[in-house]
Design a protein around this motif. Sequence first.
Motif, short mmCIF file in Angstrom:
data_model
loop_
_atom_site.label_atom_id
_atom_site.label_comp_id
_atom_site.label_asym_id
_atom_site.label_seq_id
_atom_site.Cartn_x
_atom_site.Cartn_y
_atom_site.Cartn_z
N SER A 105 -8.02 5.17 -12.85
CA SER A 105 -6.78 4.39 -12.83
C SER A 105 -6.50 3.97 -11.39
CB SER A 105 -5.63 5.20 -13.43
OG SER A 105 -5.32 6.30 -12.61
N SER A 106 -5.24 3.85 -11.05
CA SER A 106 -4.89 3.41 -9.70
C SER A 106 -4.37 4.58 -8.86
CB SER A 106 -3.82 2.31 -9.77
OG SER A 106 -2.60 2.86 -10.21
N SER A 107 -4.38 4.39 -7.56
CA SER A 107 -3.85 5.43 -6.69
C SER A 107 -2.33 5.53 -6.82
CB SER A 107 -4.24 5.16 -5.24
OG SER A 107 -3.82 3.87 -4.84
N ALA B 281 -4.40 9.41 -1.33
CA ALA B 281 -4.74 8.82 -2.63
C ALA B 281 -5.31 7.41 -2.45
CB ALA B 281 -3.51 8.79 -3.53
N MET C 207 -14.17 3.32 -4.97
CA MET C 207 -14.56 1.94 -5.23
C MET C 207 -15.83 1.56 -4.48
SD MET C 207 -10.83 0.09 -5.35
CE MET C 207 -11.49 -1.54 -5.57
N THR D 167 -8.82 7.72 -0.91
CA THR D 167 -9.73 8.28 -1.91
C THR D 167 -10.14 7.22 -2.92
OG1 THR D 167 -8.68 10.44 -1.65
CG2 THR D 167 -9.99 10.11 -3.62
N LYS D 168 -9.18 6.42 -3.38
CA LYS D 168 -9.49 5.33 -4.31
C LYS D 168 -10.44 4.32 -3.66
CE LYS D 168 -9.12 2.72 -7.97
NZ LYS D 168 -9.72 3.07 -9.24
N ILE E 79 -7.83 9.31 -10.50
CA ILE E 79 -7.74 8.25 -9.49
C ILE E 79 -8.87 7.25 -9.68
CG2 ILE E 79 -8.04 7.77 -7.03
CD1 ILE E 79 -6.41 10.17 -6.38
N ASP E 80 -10.06 7.75 -9.98
CA ASP E 80 -11.21 6.87 -10.18
C ASP E 80 -11.02 5.96 -11.38
OD1 ASP E 80 -13.74 5.82 -9.62
OD2 ASP E 80 -14.75 7.29 -10.89
#
Length: 122
Positions: free
Chosen positions: A98-100, A23, A31, A26-27, A95-96
């Motif tokens: 919000s946060s991981s 996660a 970004m 991926t975040k 995830i994109d």
Amino acid sequence: MEMEKYKPAMTLVLLQFTAAGVALFTKAAFMEGLSPAVFVVYRQAIATLFICPISFFFSRRKASKPSLGVRGLWWVAFTAILGGTVNQNAYFAGIDLSSSSMASGTTNLVPAATFIISIIVG
């Protein structure tokens, strides 16, 4: 011998750390500009390229004809699209946006939500 009984718990802890790491990475990729939909396509393509040869070579030894008909193949494809791809698109879009940390925490709620839905449905 004492460590043998802790192997399942240690494996689950390692799995949770791995999922959290995925996660986070991926975040970080999102970004940097990677689209969640493109990431899902890459993920599905790599999984297909990895799993298909394994399935092909192991199934050839056991049966002379394929056990899956056209209808069975359609159901597998349909559930793969609904079960895997839609789920991954929603997860990675979350995830994109919000946060991981939120994504890691929310995935732990899935069993509880499933239990509540099963009680409501009966």
